[in-house]
Motif scaffolding. Structure first.
Motif, short mmCIF file in Angstrom:
data_model
loop_
_atom_site.label_atom_id
_atom_site.label_comp_id
_atom_site.label_asym_id
_atom_site.label_seq_id
_atom_site.Cartn_x
_atom_site.Cartn_y
_atom_site.Cartn_z
N LYS A 552 12.55 -0.72 -26.55
CA LYS A 552 13.45 -0.65 -25.39
C LYS A 552 13.10 0.54 -24.50
CE LYS A 552 17.56 -2.19 -25.94
NZ LYS A 552 18.95 -2.39 -26.38
N LYS A 553 12.75 1.66 -25.14
CA LYS A 553 12.37 2.86 -24.37
C LYS A 553 11.13 2.57 -23.52
CE LYS A 553 13.89 6.20 -27.88
NZ LYS A 553 13.38 7.20 -28.86
N ASN A 554 10.09 2.04 -24.17
CA ASN A 554 8.82 1.79 -23.48
C ASN A 554 8.99 0.77 -22.36
OD1 ASN A 554 7.52 3.57 -25.20
ND2 ASN A 554 6.99 1.96 -26.68
N GLN A 555 9.75 -0.28 -22.64
CA GLN A 555 9.96 -1.33 -21.65
C GLN A 555 10.72 -0.80 -20.43
OE1 GLN A 555 11.70 -4.87 -23.30
NE2 GLN A 555 12.01 -5.83 -21.31
N THR A 556 11.74 0.05 -20.67
CA THR A 556 12.55 0.61 -19.57
C THR A 556 11.70 1.51 -18.68
OG1 THR A 556 14.54 0.54 -20.95
CG2 THR A 556 14.59 1.98 -19.02
N VAL A 557 10.94 2.43 -19.29
CA VAL A 557 10.11 3.36 -18.52
C VAL A 557 9.03 2.58 -17.76
CG1 VAL A 557 8.48 5.29 -18.67
CG2 VAL A 557 10.55 5.28 -20.08
N ASP A 575 9.11 11.16 -15.73
CA ASP A 575 8.78 11.88 -16.97
C ASP A 575 10.02 12.54 -17.60
OD1 ASP A 575 6.21 11.10 -16.71
OD2 ASP A 575 5.40 13.06 -16.13
N GLN A 576 10.86 13.13 -16.74
CA GLN A 576 12.04 13.83 -17.27
C GLN A 576 13.01 12.85 -17.93
OE1 GLN A 576 13.52 16.73 -14.56
NE2 GLN A 576 15.21 17.36 -15.87
N PHE A 577 13.14 11.66 -17.32
CA PHE A 577 14.01 10.63 -17.91
C PHE A 577 13.44 10.17 -19.25
CE2 PHE A 577 15.10 6.05 -18.32
CZ PHE A 577 16.47 6.20 -18.49
N ASN A 578 12.11 10.05 -19.31
CA ASN A 578 11.44 9.64 -20.54
C ASN A 578 11.66 10.68 -21.65
OD1 ASN A 578 9.83 8.00 -22.18
ND2 ASN A 578 7.96 9.12 -21.63
N GLU A 579 11.62 11.95 -21.26
CA GLU A 579 11.86 13.03 -22.23
C GLU A 579 13.28 12.94 -22.80
OE1 GLU A 579 11.05 16.85 -20.57
OE2 GLU A 579 8.99 16.33 -20.02
N ASN A 580 14.25 12.64 -21.93
CA ASN A 580 15.64 12.53 -22.38
C ASN A 580 15.82 11.36 -23.36
OD1 ASN A 580 16.47 14.71 -20.90
ND2 ASN A 580 17.33 13.52 -19.21
N LEU A 581 15.08 10.28 -23.12
CA LEU A 581 15.18 9.13 -24.01
C LEU A 581 14.62 9.45 -25.39
CD1 LEU A 581 14.16 6.05 -21.80
CD2 LEU A 581 16.45 6.73 -22.51
N ASN A 582 13.60 10.29 -25.42
CA ASN A 582 12.91 10.57 -26.68
C ASN A 582 13.34 11.88 -27.34
OD1 ASN A 582 10.69 8.39 -27.05
ND2 ASN A 582 10.53 8.97 -24.88
N LYS A 583 14.25 12.60 -26.71
CA LYS A 583 14.65 13.89 -27.29
C LYS A 583 15.51 13.68 -28.53
CE LYS A 583 17.85 16.55 -25.66
NZ LYS A 583 18.67 17.42 -24.79
N SER A 584 15.52 14.69 -29.37
CA SER A 584 16.32 14.64 -30.60
C SER A 584 17.65 15.35 -30.33
CB SER A 584 15.57 15.33 -31.74
OG SER A 584 16.34 15.31 -32.91
N TYR A 585 18.73 14.59 -30.28
CA TYR A 585 20.05 15.17 -29.97
C TYR A 585 20.65 15.84 -31.21
CZ TYR A 585 20.08 12.68 -25.52
OH TYR A 585 19.78 12.25 -24.26
N SER A 586 21.40 16.89 -30.97
CA SER A 586 22.10 17.58 -32.07
C SER A 586 23.56 17.77 -31.69
CB SER A 586 21.44 18.94 -32.33
OG SER A 586 21.48 19.75 -31.17
N THR A 587 24.36 18.06 -32.69
CA THR A 587 25.81 18.23 -32.44
C THR A 587 26.06 19.54 -31.69
OG1 THR A 587 26.10 19.29 -34.59
CG2 THR A 587 26.47 16.91 -34.48
N LEU A 588 27.18 19.58 -30.99
CA LEU A 588 27.56 20.76 -30.21
C LEU A 588 28.72 21.48 -30.89
CD1 LEU A 588 27.56 19.21 -26.61
CD2 LEU A 588 25.76 20.60 -27.65
#
Length: 640
Positions: A552-557, A575-588
């Motif tokens: 889904k990530k690859n198809q969207t980009v 590129d920045q949107f792609n980075e957000n899709l692939n980033k590793s989220y952590s709790t706040l």
């Protein structure tokens, strides 16, 4: 008992000068310690407390909504293009020297805050999306939807507003972030306002609102009084400067609390002065001299000073409301001096006098004092202080009257015959022989026995407050502008840790959403969908990973780049949107949320001595209020 007072009488008589100095010394000592007493002017001290209300008081102490001062700047100008921001800017400049009293001022939104909020949601997007949002994203990922969105982005970038939208589009070309930003609407207390010149104004543009968050709690009237007085001076100066253009007014619990404190002090002074003046005039008229009434009042004054001295060592602070009984105490305590004086008038033998009156007066004062001491067992701090102060004053007034009056009053051996005045006539009238009067009184008593059950009591605790006329006008203005001053129900989750309080609030927030959908409540404002517990954050991160698989990530980009090429976008535009899709989220953590100024997390979440509270504001129909409160407290670890 009378022998002790006879002994004191002769001892003082032999050492009059020493006794005078001793009495003056005690009075000065009492005045010194009385001036050091910390008087609490909080009207809420009169409210009874129990185990539940103690918890309620603990929770309410950390409730931040109610501590704000709302500044209303009203447009009075006939000019069509007059800017309210001119007065607002002048007001903000004027309050700069008052920063030691002000925690923050809300109502002016800077462009940097908007960007900061967008970036925060964008960088932590996984934590702001729920199941419904993913359904919306799925729709946005359709090929035709992506093509349409890219076209809209191009139109926005070539328009005059591109300076504002460029960064937003670069970070999120599909506008997914705005789904997360919608969650922040749950933090809005009212939806009746808009932004104009970076200020919060009403939709018609005729009123501008600022919200002052004082550093001191609203019940800290001692410190807030100076602050409110200086605010009033600023208000008067600016109203004069912008006369016929704008008018500034205030409303809020700190202002009301100061007005209450000032009124309590004024009422105590007025009632005591009025009662003393009236009693003095009556006594002067009755005794036909000035000196005798002063003798009558001396034991009362002395006993009040001694009572305050004792209270200084017994209690850390005393409710100022307890002193409101002063006018009543004057009427009670001068009776002892009058009894002694009347007996002494007819019996010049000092030893016989003490034998006759000592025991009756001490017993009389003791029974009255015990009646007041019963208030010590109630759960209202103000009434406890009142009972203690009154009991000590009453018992001491009888003792001081027995010591002072015989020393200062010396009846003449042969009194001149004087004409009886109306007080003598009232006192000597044989009421028990007047049959019509007895019948009338009996009828009234019987009627009262049937009628007392129909007496109603005001159950609105808000009526305890004294609200001056100008504040009532300000409140009426706010009620016309919005429901911001309408009676709200605060539902407050609490816990001994941040995680516990947030977990409970998440459950409560889901309940409130369900109640809203079912029409049981009108609206609510909650942190529940914004600040989540660690467990809920982890769950949302898992939902994000599950939704955004590699395909889904690859198809969207790929679709974004393909459609972007048609409008001249280069391949690195996404590129920045792609980075957000692939980033590793952590709790706040809570501190992470608090860094974003626009979120105003401190308005909803508070912590003191390891006790955490999360507040929600609920608007509910008056008829459904009681059922809603019972439902909340029955099903959740929360107070309403």
């Amino acid at each position: 008992m009378h022998r002790f007072f006879i002994f004191l009488y002769y001892l003082i008589s032999k050492n009059k000068l020493l006794s005078v100095f001793f009495s003056v010394g005690i009075a000065i000592l009492c005045l010194f310690f009385a001036s050091k007493i910390n008087f609490e002017e909080d009207i809420n001290q009169i409210i009874p407390k129990n185990e539940k209300s103690d918890l309620t008081a603990k929770v309410l102490k950390q409730l931040n909504f109610s501590d704000k001062i709302i500044v209303i700047i009203e447009n009075r100008s006939k000019e069509e293009n007059f800017q309210l921001s001119e007065t607002a800017d002048a007001f903000l400049n004027q309050i700069e020297p008052l920063q030691k009293y002000i925690g923050s001022v809300q109502g002016k939104v800077n462009d940097s805050e908007i960007s900061e909020t967008f970036d925060f949601v964008n960088q932590n997007l996984a934590l702001f999306l729920n199941e419904n949002d993913y359904k919306e994203i799925e729709r946005k990922l359709q090929k035709d939807s992506i093509a349409k969105q890219v076209e809209n982005n191009y139109v926005s970038l070539v328009s005059p507003t591109s300076l504002v939208t460029k960064e937003f589009i670069k970070k999120d070309p599909l506008g997914i972030t705005f789904l997360g930003i919608k969650k922040l609407n749950a933090l809005n207390i009212s939806k009746d306002f808009k932004l104009e010149d970076n200020y919060i104004v009403t939709k018609d543009g005729k009123n501008l609102l600022l919200f002052i968050d004082p550093k001191n709690k609203s019940n800290d009237t001692k410190n807030n009084e100076t602050f409110v007085n200086q605010l009033n001076t600023i208000k008067e100066n600016l109203n004069t400067k912008f006369k016929e253009k704008t008018e500034i007014s205030y409303f809020g619990s700190p202002v009301i609390a100061v007005a209450n404190a000032q009124q309590i002090k004024k009422d105590i002074q007025n009632t005591v002065i009025i009662s003393m003046t009236v009693l003095l005039l009556i006594l002067i008229y009755y005794f036909r001299n000035v000196f005798t009434p002063i003798i009558v009042f001396l034991p009362t004054v002395f006993s009040v000073l001694l009572a305050l001295l004792i209270l200084y060592f017994v209690k850390d602070k005393i409710s100022a409301i307890s002193l409101s009984v002063g006018a009543i105490l004057i009427g009670i305590t001068i009776d002892y001096a009058l009894h002694i004086l009347t007996h002494y008038k007819h019996n010049n033998n000092i030893e016989e006098l003490y034998k006759e009156i000592t025991q009756p007066i001490i017993l009389s004062s003791a029974t009255t004092a015990v009646s007041f001491l019963c208030l010590v067992f109630v759960r209202s701090e103000a009434l406890k202080d009142l009972g203690l102060f009154a009991a000590i004053t009453v018992i001491l007034s009888s003792v001081t009257a027995l010591i002072i009056v015989p020393q200062l009053y010396h009846p003449k051996k042969k009194e001149k015959a004087v004409n009886a005045n109306f007080i003598d006539k009232i006192g000597s009238y044989p009421y028990e022989k007047n049959k019509p009067l007895i019948i009338i009184c009996s009828i009234i008593i019987i009627a009262c026995l049937f009628g007392f059950r129909k007496v109603g009591f005001n159950e609105d605790i808000g009526d305890l407050n004294y609200i001056p006329k100008d504040l009532k006008i300000s409140e009426a203005k706010l009620q016309k502008l919005s429901d911001i001053t309408s009676k709200s129900i605060y539902t407050i989750s609490y816990g001994d840790s941040e995680e516990q309080a947030l977990t409970r609030n998440s459950e409560l927030s889901q309940f409130l959403e369900k109640e809203k959908k079912e029409g049981k409540i009108l609206s609510y404002n909650s942190l529940g969908n914004v600040v989540l517990s660690e467990k809920d954050q982890q769950q949302r991160i898992e939902n994000w990973k599950k939704f955004w698989d590699e395909n889904k990530k690859n198809q969207t980009v790929s679709e974004l780049i393909k459609n972007g090429n048609q409008f001249g976008f280069n391949s690195s535009a996404f590129d920045q949107f792609n980075e957000n899709l692939n980033k590793s989220y952590s709790t706040l953590t809570l501190k992470d949320y608090e860094k974003v100024k626009a979120l105003q997390i401190s308005e909803f979440l508070s912590q003191e001595n390891g006790f955490y509270t999360v507040s929600n504001v609920v608007k509910v129909d008056e008829k459904k209020r009681d059922a809603f409160i019972k439902n909340v407290e029955k099903k959740h670890d929360a107070l309403a």
